[in-house]
Design a protein around this motif. Structure first.
Motif, PDB file in Angstrom:
ATOM      1  N   GLN A 225       0.832  -1.197   0.000  1.00 22.44           N
ATOM      2  CA  GLN A 225       0.000   0.000   0.000  1.00 22.44           C
ATOM      3  C   GLN A 225       0.875   1.258   0.000  1.00 22.44           C
ATOM      4  OE1 GLN A 225      -2.744   0.118   3.277  1.00 22.44           O
ATOM      5  NE2 GLN A 225      -3.589   2.097   2.676  1.00 22.44           N
TER       6      GLN A 225
ATOM      7  N   ALA B 264       2.128   1.716  -3.506  1.00 26.17           N
ATOM      8  CA  ALA B 264       1.042   2.137  -4.396  1.00 26.17           C
ATOM      9  C   ALA B 264       0.689   3.605  -4.191  1.00 26.17           C
ATOM     10  CB  ALA B 264      -0.185   1.256  -4.167  1.00 26.17           C
ATOM     11  N   GLU B 265       0.650   4.050  -2.940  1.00 27.92           N
ATOM     12  CA  GLU B 265       0.293   5.440  -2.661  1.00 27.92           C
ATOM     13  C   GLU B 265       1.432   6.404  -2.991  1.00 27.92           C
ATOM     14  OE1 GLU B 265      -0.860   5.401   1.438  1.00 27.92           O
ATOM     15  OE2 GLU B 265      -2.772   4.384   1.020  1.00 27.92           O
ATOM     16  N   SER B 266       2.654   5.910  -3.026  1.00 31.37           N
ATOM     17  CA  SER B 266       3.812   6.785  -3.234  1.00 31.37           C
ATOM     18  C   SER B 266       4.267   6.881  -4.680  1.00 31.37           C
ATOM     19  CB  SER B 266       4.984   6.280  -2.382  1.00 31.37           C
ATOM     20  OG  SER B 266       4.646   6.239  -1.030  1.00 31.37           O
ATOM     21  N   LYS B 267       3.698   6.083  -5.557  1.00 29.12           N
ATOM     22  CA  LYS B 267       4.228   6.028  -6.922  1.00 29.12           C
ATOM     23  C   LYS B 267       4.032   7.313  -7.719  1.00 29.12           C
ATOM     24  CE  LYS B 267       0.329   3.582  -8.959  1.00 29.12           C
ATOM     25  NZ  LYS B 267      -0.073   2.340  -9.622  1.00 29.12           N
ATOM     26  N   TYR B 268       3.211   8.213  -7.213  1.00 34.74           N
ATOM     27  CA  TYR B 268       2.988   9.474  -7.918  1.00 34.74           C
ATOM     28  C   TYR B 268       3.852  10.607  -7.374  1.00 34.74           C
ATOM     29  CZ  TYR B 268      -0.899   6.808  -9.677  1.00 34.74           C
ATOM     30  OH  TYR B 268      -1.652   5.817 -10.259  1.00 34.74           O
ATOM     31  N   ARG B 269       4.830  10.290  -6.526  1.00 33.11           N
ATOM     32  CA  ARG B 269       5.720  11.307  -5.964  1.00 33.11           C
ATOM     33  C   ARG B 269       6.859  11.578  -6.952  1.00 33.11           C
ATOM     34  NH1 ARG B 269       4.436  13.308  -0.734  1.00 33.11           N
ATOM     35  NH2 ARG B 269       6.152  14.637  -1.389  1.00 33.11           N
TER      36      ARG B 269
END
Length: 188
Positions: free
Chosen positions: A91, A94-99
């Motif tokens: 998780q 998944a949540e960090s992949k747009y950083r």
């Protein structure tokens, strides 16, 4: 911190931050207290803050650039009830992949799931493989700081090369991940 190690990490991390590298995982290995995470935090603050300051000074209005988080640490202790540590790690990725881009941050992982449990180790390795093979063209820099150690058992126990006796990159990640072209390893 040895200046050569600082430069070695800088030469891999800065291109990852700017998106000019094929590397997706930077693995720092070595004994406890060898400044692996301190090196990453220092370089992330330096490189990302310079990048944000440059963009802010140009035609972008980024508000207060000093409030930008240059690294995000995976916190395995803040797991919601009913969620396994390895699912929590998935998780986090998944949540960090747009950083990336203006929102870039280094993902720092020091707190690993219980890799002595075979199923957990396999799930953790699969998470890393998904990161390495992600179809997303650009991902934030993922840095894993692995404190390596030899685990000594009793003198009567037979010695084997496994995660039970050698908590090192070779036994934690396995050769397939460790030798992947999108992973760089720097030994401290």
């Amino acid at each position: 911190l040895h200046q050569r190690k600082l430069q070695d990490v800088r030469s891999v991390l800065e291109p990852m931050i700017s998106g000019n590298s094929m590397c997706r995982i930077l693995l720092l290995t070595g004994p406890a207290g060898s400044s692996k995470s301190s090196c990453v935090k220092t370089l992330a603050n330096e490189a990302i803050q310079d990048r944000i300051d440059t963009l802010s000074a140009s035609h972008f209005n980024l508000g207060n650039p000093r409030k930008h988080r240059s690294y995000i640490e995976y916190d395995g202790s803040a797991i919601p009830s009913g969620v396994s540590k390895v699912d929590h790690f998935d998780q986090f990725l998944a949540e960090s992949k747009y950083r990336v881009g203006l929102n870039v941050a280094v993902l720092l992982v020091e707190d690993l799931p219980n890799l002595f449990h075979e199923d957990t180790k396999i799930q953790f390795q699969q998470s890393l493989l998904r990161w390495l093979y992600s179809p997303q063209p650009r991902l934030p820099p993922l840095v894993i700081c692995l404190t390596e150690c030899e685990i000594r058992g009793s003198k009567d126990a037979s010695y084997s090369f496994s995660i039970d006796t050698q908590f090192i990159a070779e036994t934690v990640l396995g050769p397939y991940i460790l030798n992947h072209p999108r992973l760089r390893r720097i030994k401290f």
